[in-house]
Design an enzyme around this catalytic site. Structure first.
Site, mmCIF file in Angstrom:
data_model
loop_
_atom_site.group_PDB
_atom_site.id
_atom_site.type_symbol
_atom_site.label_atom_id
_atom_site.label_comp_id
_atom_site.label_asym_id
_atom_site.label_seq_id
_atom_site.Cartn_x
_atom_site.Cartn_y
_atom_site.Cartn_z
ATOM 1 N N TYR A 278 86.775 7.291 106.783
ATOM 2 C CA TYR A 278 88.127 7.055 106.267
ATOM 3 C C TYR A 278 89.172 7.275 107.371
ATOM 4 C CZ TYR A 278 92.511 7.637 103.846
ATOM 5 O OH TYR A 278 93.823 7.502 103.462
ATOM 6 N N TYR B 181 93.652 0.832 105.362
ATOM 7 C CA TYR B 181 93.304 0.116 104.124
ATOM 8 C C TYR B 181 93.312 -1.401 104.296
ATOM 9 C CZ TYR B 181 94.106 4.555 101.670
ATOM 10 O OH TYR B 181 94.052 5.846 101.241
ATOM 11 N N LYS C 165 101.250 1.381 95.785
ATOM 12 C CA LYS C 165 101.514 2.561 94.954
ATOM 13 C C LYS C 165 102.787 2.399 94.119
ATOM 14 C CE LYS C 165 97.756 4.134 96.658
ATOM 15 N NZ LYS C 165 97.554 3.317 97.857
HETATM 16 C C1 LIG Z 1 96.172 3.306 98.527
HETATM 17 C C2 LIG Z 1 96.012 2.027 99.244
HETATM 18 C C3 LIG Z 1 94.953 1.146 98.942
HETATM 19 C C4 LIG Z 1 93.871 1.463 97.964
HETATM 20 O O1 LIG Z 1 94.296 1.458 96.650
HETATM 21 P P1 LIG Z 1 93.524 2.389 95.595
HETATM 22 O O2 LIG Z 1 94.222 2.153 94.338
HETATM 23 O O3 LIG Z 1 93.671 3.791 96.123
HETATM 24 O O4 LIG Z 1 92.103 1.973 95.585
HETATM 25 C C5 LIG Z 1 94.891 -0.052 99.606
HETATM 26 N N1 LIG Z 1 95.806 -0.370 100.549
HETATM 27 C C6 LIG Z 1 96.820 0.454 100.884
HETATM 28 C C7 LIG Z 1 97.753 0.023 101.950
HETATM 29 C C8 LIG Z 1 96.957 1.677 100.247
HETATM 30 O O5 LIG Z 1 97.957 2.498 100.593
#
Ligand SMILES: *Cc1c(COP(=O)(O)O)cnc(C)c1O
Length: 364
Positions: free
Chosen positions: A290, A316, A76
């Protein structure tokens, strides 16, 4: 044989020159968008040789976007460099965003707001129903509060965009100037961060003489993959990009990525055409839903911690890694030499999921 080999080398060197020049063009196109510096870039590109040896497939590499430096890092940060600049330009003094309880996006946003002297309100949706005190208060939530954000909770299935609008209205009545960042920072502004990452990675590969065949990463709110698709298209890259889904089913995930890539390409205004076929998501590793742990994720996180000394997260990057490992074993990358896993970060969430890993206690 020698002749064929020489031809290949000539072709490669031409395409490297072209890559370098297209990367320069892309830098120029990106330079017209306001950006604030929030992270440490370029992030390292490192081989994972112990893992590669163990799996016996292509050589695996990791692009360390977990090392962006902002409040324990993550993907991010790149998006926020563009989003926070846009917020600043619009005269905002307060940032509002939303995510799941253990949102890495919310945590990096609270840190960015702190660094820029802005107030920050985050709305956390309880998507898992977990009552584990670590899940509710530790990990990312601890960091959100340390960064001084105001944190409020909402139930599963709440219209989070509607809630953010309501908070913004309230703040405006108090004389504040709020700026709403969508969940995951995924709009055409945030995605520019990953357009730029595609360029950064391509330049790094040229520098070390690496030919990248495939790039794999976890995909959720779609901004990361949409930015990469757009950036790779802009530099005419033939890298095979694969997102590993963490929430939506395949068709929905690919559509989200494609739609945002088209919007991002329009915003970049380079007359780029995004091919639907360049958007690929494998959503076989989501599991029950999720943020809900899977055995494959647990194994993958433990394996990388023990073979490479790397930390991945349960929501993620751990599921993304599960996809990378399983697909390597299944032969998906057969014939390829170099596969890069984009490490999108998230290790702070491990402390919200400590019970998940059922680790042994102290030995004598
Ligand atoms: C938000 C996030 C993702 C996914 O990215 P997007 O742009 O939302 O698809 C992947 N890995 C981590 C650790 C994240 O925080």
């Amino acid at each position: 044989m020698t002749v064929i080999h020489q031809n290949t080398e000539v072709e490669n060197s031409i395409s490297q020159e072209t890559t370098v020049s297209l990367c320069k063009d892309l830098s120029i196109a990106l330079a017209k968008f306001p950006k604030v510096r929030l992270g440490h870039f370029p992030t390292p590109l490192e081989p994972m040789d112990r893992l590669s040896e163990l799996l016996g497939g292509p050589r695996l590499w990791v692009k360390r976007d977990d090392c962006t430096g902002l409040s324990s890092g993550g993907n991010k940060t790149r998006k926020l460099e563009y989003l926070m600049a846009d917020a600043q330009q619009s005269g905002a003094d307060t940032i509002i965003t939303q995510g799941a309880t253990q949102s890495n996006h919310a945590r990096q946003t609270t840190a960015a707001a702190a660094k820029m002297g802005m107030d920050c309100h985050i709305l956390l949706e309880d998507r898992t129903g977990s009552n584990d005190p670590n899940y509710i208060l530790n990990g990312n939530v601890l960091l959100d509060r340390l960064h001084g954000a105001s944190v409020s909770k909402r139930g599963s299935g709440t219209d989070m965009n509607g809630e953010m609008e309501a908070v913004a209205e309230r703040l405006k009545q108090d004389g504040k100037k709020p700026y709403i960042i969508p969940g995951g920072g995924s709009n055409q502004i945030g995605a520019l961060g990953y357009v730029n990452c595609a360029r950064e990675l391509a330049e790094q590969a040229v520098e070390i003489g690496l030919n990248i065949d495939a790039l794999v990463h976890a995909t959720g709110s779609a901004g990361t993959q949409a930015g990469l698709v757009t950036g790779l298209t802009a530099i005419q890259s033939t890298i095979h990009l694969l997102g590993i889904g963490v929430r939506a089913p395949q068709e929905k995930q690919e559509q989200m990525v494609f739609d945002l890539a088209v919007r991002t390409a329009d915003y970049l205004d380079k007359g780029l055409i995004i091919e639907r076929s360049s958007v690929r998501a494998n959503t076989d590793y989501v599991g029950p839903g999720y943020g809900l742990p899977t055995d494959g994720m647990i194994e993958a996180v433990k394996l990388l911690a023990r073979t490479e000394g790397l930390l991945f997260d349960p929501v993620y990057s751990g599921k993304g890694l599960n996809g990378l490992i399983a697909q390597t074993k299944a032969g998906y990358f057969d014939g390829m030499e170099n596969v890069v896993f984009l490490h999108t970060g998230g290790s702070a969430a491990l402390f919200g999921y400590s019970e998940t890993f059922k680790l042994p206690g102290y030995t004598q």
